[in-house]
Design a protein around this motif. Structure first.
Motif, PDB file in Angstrom:
ATOM      1  N   LEU A  80      10.721 -19.315  17.813  1.00  0.00           N
ATOM      2  CA  LEU A  80      11.960 -19.085  18.551  1.00  0.00           C
ATOM      3  C   LEU A  80      12.642 -20.396  18.916  1.00  0.00           C
ATOM      4  CD1 LEU A  80      10.678 -16.215  20.858  1.00  0.00           C
ATOM      5  CD2 LEU A  80      12.362 -15.981  19.017  1.00  0.00           C
ATOM      6  N   THR A  81      11.860 -21.400  19.243  1.00  0.00           N
ATOM      7  CA  THR A  81      12.409 -22.710  19.584  1.00  0.00           C
ATOM      8  C   THR A  81      12.990 -23.417  18.358  1.00  0.00           C
ATOM      9  OG1 THR A  81      10.821 -22.954  21.398  1.00  0.00           O
ATOM     10  CG2 THR A  81      11.861 -24.967  20.566  1.00  0.00           C
ATOM     11  N   ASP A  82      12.324 -23.289  17.230  1.00  0.00           N
ATOM     12  CA  ASP A  82      12.729 -24.010  16.024  1.00  0.00           C
ATOM     13  C   ASP A  82      13.869 -23.342  15.263  1.00  0.00           C
ATOM     14  OD1 ASP A  82      10.767 -25.829  16.605  1.00  0.00           O
ATOM     15  OD2 ASP A  82       9.332 -25.063  15.129  1.00  0.00           O
ATOM     16  N   HIS A  83      14.204 -22.099  15.575  1.00  0.00           N
ATOM     17  CA  HIS A  83      15.213 -21.359  14.802  1.00  0.00           C
ATOM     18  C   HIS A  83      16.334 -20.808  15.696  1.00  0.00           C
ATOM     19  CE1 HIS A  83      11.650 -21.345  12.191  1.00  0.00           C
ATOM     20  NE2 HIS A  83      12.505 -21.241  11.187  1.00  0.00           N
ATOM     21  N   LEU A  84      16.720 -21.564  16.723  1.00  0.00           N
ATOM     22  CA  LEU A  84      17.774 -21.108  17.623  1.00  0.00           C
ATOM     23  C   LEU A  84      19.064 -20.842  16.842  1.00  0.00           C
ATOM     24  CD1 LEU A  84      17.311 -23.508  20.671  1.00  0.00           C
ATOM     25  CD2 LEU A  84      17.083 -21.023  20.717  1.00  0.00           C
ATOM     26  N   PRO A  85      19.638 -19.637  16.964  1.00  0.00           N
ATOM     27  CA  PRO A  85      20.853 -19.305  16.227  1.00  0.00           C
ATOM     28  C   PRO A  85      22.111 -19.729  16.988  1.00  0.00           C
ATOM     29  CG  PRO A  85      20.082 -17.376  17.402  1.00  0.00           C
ATOM     30  CD  PRO A  85      19.099 -18.477  17.700  1.00  0.00           C
ATOM     31  N   ALA A  86      23.232 -19.757  16.270  1.00  0.00           N
ATOM     32  CA  ALA A  86      24.521 -19.968  16.928  1.00  0.00           C
ATOM     33  C   ALA A  86      24.865 -18.736  17.751  1.00  0.00           C
ATOM     34  CB  ALA A  86      25.598 -20.227  15.878  1.00  0.00           C
ATOM     35  N   GLU A  87      25.600 -18.940  18.837  1.00  0.00           N
ATOM     36  CA  GLU A  87      25.926 -17.831  19.728  1.00  0.00           C
ATOM     37  C   GLU A  87      27.244 -17.173  19.339  1.00  0.00           C
ATOM     38  OE1 GLU A  87      25.859 -19.855  23.486  1.00  0.00           O
ATOM     39  OE2 GLU A  87      23.781 -19.287  23.858  1.00  0.00           O
ATOM     40  N   SER A  88      27.306 -15.859  19.526  1.00  0.00           N
ATOM     41  CA  SER A  88      28.545 -15.119  19.291  1.00  0.00           C
ATOM     42  C   SER A  88      29.259 -14.895  20.616  1.00  0.00           C
ATOM     43  CB  SER A  88      28.248 -13.785  18.600  1.00  0.00           C
ATOM     44  OG  SER A  88      27.368 -13.002  19.397  1.00  0.00           O
ATOM     45  N   GLN A  89      30.403 -14.213  20.600  1.00  0.00           N
ATOM     46  CA  GLN A  89      31.171 -13.975  21.816  1.00  0.00           C
ATOM     47  C   GLN A  89      30.335 -13.199  22.833  1.00  0.00           C
ATOM     48  OE1 GLN A  89      34.331 -14.939  22.861  1.00  0.00           O
ATOM     49  NE2 GLN A  89      34.132 -16.338  21.112  1.00  0.00           N
ATOM     50  N   PRO A  90      30.314 -13.655  24.081  1.00  0.00           N
ATOM     51  CA  PRO A  90      29.451 -13.013  25.080  1.00  0.00           C
ATOM     52  C   PRO A  90      29.973 -11.649  25.516  1.00  0.00           C
ATOM     53  CG  PRO A  90      30.802 -14.691  26.122  1.00  0.00           C
ATOM     54  CD  PRO A  90      31.042 -14.802  24.648  1.00  0.00           C
ATOM     55  N   THR A  91      29.037 -10.808  25.914  1.00  0.00           N
ATOM     56  CA  THR A  91      29.338  -9.493  26.483  1.00  0.00           C
ATOM     57  C   THR A  91      28.436  -9.282  27.692  1.00  0.00           C
ATOM     58  OG1 THR A  91      27.647  -8.261  25.249  1.00  0.00           O
ATOM     59  CG2 THR A  91      29.773  -8.600  24.145  1.00  0.00           C
ATOM     60  N   LEU A  92      28.644  -8.179  28.382  1.00  0.00           N
ATOM     61  CA  LEU A  92      27.690  -7.760  29.412  1.00  0.00           C
ATOM     62  C   LEU A  92      26.378  -7.399  28.739  1.00  0.00           C
ATOM     63  CD1 LEU A  92      27.400  -6.990  32.501  1.00  0.00           C
ATOM     64  CD2 LEU A  92      27.785  -4.639  31.747  1.00  0.00           C
TER      65      LEU A  92
END
Length: 352
Positions: free
Chosen positions: A199-211
């Protein structure tokens, strides 16, 4: 299947006299407490049913011995979430009534809400249920659609954006849950170490946040007993925040057991009963209804398994320390191992 309270577990009683005085003074038309019961489900916060001469209420408080879990079991925050959702016009929630941070009343902070009567499908009762597969299918579809609706709320216009800081949310979650695991660790579970590294080595880019609800599953929704696919209320907003919606989907999928899963995973949800969508079908319906890209959902599913394993480890750690004597907690280490092994299997097979 009705969500009925039972007798309060020994050691988890409330001070009824103190509670009566406080609530009568602070809740208009509260009435006189006639009985207090406890809802038996769940491993985390404690939930009580209060019947008064006037109305029916639900009280939530942290578990005994939980003060050593930093950042968890925040009753004030959960009450704030309900209040914001109510102000935003979201009606599938219990009406929030009062929050109390005076620990002298019952020994902890707590909040009170109006009870929403109905059915809650709890996993331990799955083997006793006789729900037709076509009904179960409609319900599973309705559950996913409800999650889509939550993710469609305008977090900026409603003020829900104030519940969190979406920038860097994924990284903070991965790092935070790893730290929580280390703090609560009682035994060596190599699979947990492997998942934390992945999980630490493969952090993905973030998409638009939601609740994000962050604990969205069958036993956190109240259903209409006359039409089970009609969801009356969503419960347990303790971990609600804002961030990448796939974090929410991954957590829900990590609970979404199937017939061939191990016994512990099936004990977390009744999604293994005939008629339910599979994890793959869950992901497909969510993508179709929400329009979100789920191509990297496997990462979030593995994170969900890891996070749930940490929650189980925290509960087991409290038991090992003697902070709770609930016999349900005695064998929870096997649950940590089962969830971690499921994560490793997922990475090896590249499949849900």
């Amino acid at each position: 299947m009705m969500d009925n309270p039972t007798a309060i577990r020994p050691g988890e009683e409330l001070n009824q006299a103190s509670l009566q005085t406080y609530l009568a003074d602070n809740v208009p038309g509260f009435g006189v407490i006639e009985s207090i019961g406890q809802f038996p489900g769940g491993y985390s916060n404690l939930t009580y049913f209060i019947r008064t001469s006037e109305r029916e209420f639900v009280l939530r408080r942290p578990p005994f011995g939980a003060k050593d879990i930093k950042g968890g079991h925040d009753m004030g925050r959960e009450f704030r979430v309900l209040t914001l959702l109510q102000q935003a016009g979201y009606h599938r929630i219990p009406e929030p009534v009062l929050y109390c941070d005076d620990e002298s009343v019952i020994g902890s902070s707590f909040y009170v809400m109006v009870r929403v009567p109905g059915v809650i499908l709890r996993a331990p009762s799955a083997s006793k249920m006789s729900i037709a597969p076509n009904v179960m299918r409609r319900l599973s579809e309705s559950l996913i659609d409800t999650l889509v609706d939550l993710h469609a709320l305008d977090i900026h216009q409603t003020g829900l954006i104030g519940l969190g800081k979406p920038e860097g949310y994924i990284q903070r979650q991965v790092e935070g849950w790893h730290k929580r695991y280390v703090a609560a660790q009682t035994d060596d579970v190599p699979a947990m170490t492997s998942l934390a590294r992945y999980l630490t080595d493969h952090l993905p880019a973030e998409s638009q946040p939601t609740l994000l609800h962050n604990d969205f599953k069958y036993d956190n929704v109240v259903l209409n007993p006359d039409e089970l696919s009609d969801i009356r209320a969503v419960l347990d907003w303790e971990m609600c925040t804002v961030g990448d919606p796939l974090m929410d989907v991954g957590t829900s999928l990590s609970y979404w057991s199937e017939m061939d899963d191990d016994g512990f995973r099936k004990s977390l949800n009744l999604s293994w009963l005939p008629g339910n969508l599979t994890r793959q079908e869950f992901a497909r319906r969510y993508a179709e209804r929400s329009g979100h890209d789920v191509s990297n959902l496997l990462y979030f599913y593995v994170f969900g398994l890891f996070k749930n394993a940490v929650v189980v480890q925290q509960i087991y750690s409290r038991y090992k320390k003697g902070l709770t004597s609930d016999p349900r907690f005695a064998n929870l280490l096997t649950g940590v191992q089962a969830l971690a092994q499921a994560g490793v299997k997922t990475l090896d097979s590249h499949s849900f």
